[in-house]
Motif scaffolding. Structure first.
Motif, mmCIF file in Angstrom:
data_model
loop_
_atom_site.group_PDB
_atom_site.id
_atom_site.type_symbol
_atom_site.label_atom_id
_atom_site.label_comp_id
_atom_site.label_asym_id
_atom_site.label_seq_id
_atom_site.Cartn_x
_atom_site.Cartn_y
_atom_site.Cartn_z
ATOM 1 N N VAL A 110 2.339 -3.419 -7.473
ATOM 2 C CA VAL A 110 0.927 -3.498 -7.128
ATOM 3 C C VAL A 110 0.217 -2.371 -7.855
ATOM 4 N N VAL A 111 -0.926 -2.689 -8.472
ATOM 5 C CA VAL A 111 -1.763 -1.692 -9.132
ATOM 6 C C VAL A 111 -3.021 -1.515 -8.296
ATOM 7 N N TYR A 112 -3.291 -0.290 -7.909
ATOM 8 C CA TYR A 112 -4.467 -0.005 -7.083
ATOM 9 C C TYR A 112 -5.683 0.187 -7.989
ATOM 10 N N ALA B 127 2.152 -2.545 2.228
ATOM 11 C CA ALA B 127 1.550 -3.711 2.867
ATOM 12 C C ALA B 127 0.866 -4.605 1.842
ATOM 13 N N ILE B 128 0.093 -3.999 0.944
ATOM 14 C CA ILE B 128 -0.553 -4.785 -0.110
ATOM 15 C C ILE B 128 0.493 -5.473 -0.966
ATOM 16 N N LEU C 44 2.977 7.126 7.782
ATOM 17 C CA LEU C 44 1.874 6.291 7.310
ATOM 18 C C LEU C 44 2.039 4.854 7.798
ATOM 19 N N LEU C 45 0.943 4.281 8.322
ATOM 20 C CA LEU C 45 0.906 2.890 8.759
ATOM 21 C C LEU C 45 -0.181 2.160 7.982
ATOM 22 N N CYS C 46 -0.020 0.834 7.837
ATOM 23 C CA CYS C 46 -0.964 0.089 7.004
ATOM 24 C C CYS C 46 -1.001 -1.376 7.415
ATOM 25 N N VAL C 47 -2.172 -2.005 7.236
ATOM 26 C CA VAL C 47 -2.321 -3.441 7.427
ATOM 27 C C VAL C 47 -3.079 -3.985 6.222
ATOM 28 N N SER C 48 -2.661 -5.156 5.738
ATOM 29 C CA SER C 48 -3.239 -5.715 4.518
ATOM 30 C C SER C 48 -3.443 -7.215 4.651
ATOM 31 N N ALA C 49 -4.458 -7.721 3.928
ATOM 32 C CA ALA C 49 -4.729 -9.162 3.891
ATOM 33 C C ALA C 49 -5.024 -9.568 2.453
ATOM 34 N N GLY D 10 -5.588 -21.283 -3.751
ATOM 35 C CA GLY D 10 -4.848 -20.640 -2.677
ATOM 36 C C GLY D 10 -4.031 -19.454 -3.125
ATOM 37 N N GLU D 11 -4.095 -19.094 -4.406
ATOM 38 C CA GLU D 11 -3.357 -17.950 -4.926
ATOM 39 C C GLU D 11 -4.047 -16.649 -4.524
ATOM 40 N N ALA D 12 -3.262 -15.595 -4.392
ATOM 41 C CA ALA D 12 -3.808 -14.280 -4.062
ATOM 42 C C ALA D 12 -4.235 -13.581 -5.349
ATOM 43 N N VAL D 13 -5.536 -13.404 -5.526
ATOM 44 C CA VAL D 13 -6.036 -12.712 -6.721
ATOM 45 C C VAL D 13 -6.019 -11.208 -6.517
ATOM 46 N N ALA D 14 -5.932 -10.780 -5.262
ATOM 47 C CA ALA D 14 -5.899 -9.358 -4.931
ATOM 48 C C ALA D 14 -5.526 -9.236 -3.459
ATOM 49 N N ALA D 15 -5.478 -8.019 -2.964
ATOM 50 C CA ALA D 15 -5.266 -7.770 -1.546
ATOM 51 C C ALA D 15 -5.959 -6.471 -1.181
ATOM 52 N N ILE D 16 -6.381 -6.358 0.067
ATOM 53 C CA ILE D 16 -6.997 -5.126 0.542
ATOM 54 C C ILE D 16 -6.218 -4.614 1.737
#
Length: 267
Positions: free
Chosen positions: A129-131, A157-158, A216-221, A229-235
């Motif tokens: 993953v690239v931020y 998570a991302i 560290l805790l994290c939640v991502s969508a 329906g493909e994931a172009v990114a995630a936050i």
């Protein structure tokens, strides 16, 4: 270095690929090797260090670095070379990432205002993953992420969200391992990770619980392409153990991701 030694060094580089994947048998590949020799913590590198890191001869590195200075990709002073603002300008012209960032930023800012925790936007590149954005306030938790940085898919998570929506070939590549244990909580069993990916697809969100960094805790969508329906990114939203409850921010993260996807679709 003598001419013969320089010749031998370049012969060793001919047809070779360095640790970053740059083809050292071409001028462009050598230029890429010089640029990629700079690490996140580096400000200035002397010529000798560039020679050591690239494995190229001193005359070759000196010539290529001089050309990169001419084209504003490197700057030079009495201490050595540093990456130039010209690279930043080129990076900001990357069409897909620039459009995504422009669309996403208002939603990321709103998400930060709601949570007051660190917010990330990331995209899939290879098996990482690239931020491309990170927003955090004065009390943000310490994390290994940085804008422009990379992390493995399996321990963030991302990354897990992107991997869950990735094509089967990439999933199999990652699951085949090895899965590096970043902390004692990192999922390193491919069978368990595969089950987690299936759960992520069903739930629409992924959690990280001290898997990349202790404390560290994290939640991502995912930001989904409404057509494919493909994931172009995630936050994601990230916070420290003891203060942050990722489950409490599921709705906000989902809403922000859906908002970004909707604007992208209209464009």
């Amino acid at each position: 270095m003598s001419g013969e030694a320089a010749k031998q060094t370049d012969v060793r580089g001919a047809g070779a690929v360095d640790a970053t994947g740059a083809d050292l048998s071409t001028v462009l590949g050598k230029a890429v090797a010089v640029l990629r020799a700079f690490r996140v913590e580096d400000r200035v590198l002397p010529l000798a260090e560039l020679v050591r890191r690239t494995g190229l001869s001193k005359p070759t590195v000196h010539r290529i670095a001089g050309d990169l200075v001419t084209y504003r990709l490197l700057d030079k002073d009495q201490r050595g070379y540093r990456l130039s603002g010209g690279l930043f300008e080129l990076g900001m012209r990357a069409s897909a990432e620039r459009t995504l960032l422009e669309v996403a930023m208002p939603f990321l800012q709103d998400l930060y205002e709601r949570t007051r925790e660190t917010v990330h936007l990331g995209v899939l590149e290879g098996a990482e993953v690239v931020y491309i954005a990170k927003i955090g306030g004065h009390r943000q938790a310490r994390s290994p992420s940085r804008t422009g940085g990379r992390m493995p898919l399996h321990c963030t998570a991302i990354g897990k969200v992107l991997l869950a929506h990735a094509d089967p070939e990439l999933q199999q590549e990652v699951l085949a391992g090895p899965l590096k244990p970043w902390t004692p909580h990192t999922i390193v069993a491919s069978g368990l990770l595969r089950r987690r990916l299936a759960t992520i697809l069903e739930a629409g969100v992924a959690f990280e619980r001290e898997e990349s960094t202790l404390g560290l805790l994290c939640v991502s969508a995912p930001v989904l392409d409404t057509g494919t329906g493909e994931a172009v990114a995630a936050i994601s939203v990230t916070g420290p153990v003891g203060r942050f409850r990722p489950e409490a921010h599921v709705a906000a993260v989902r809403a922000a991701a859906a908002g970004i996807a909707g604007v992208l679709a209209r464009r």
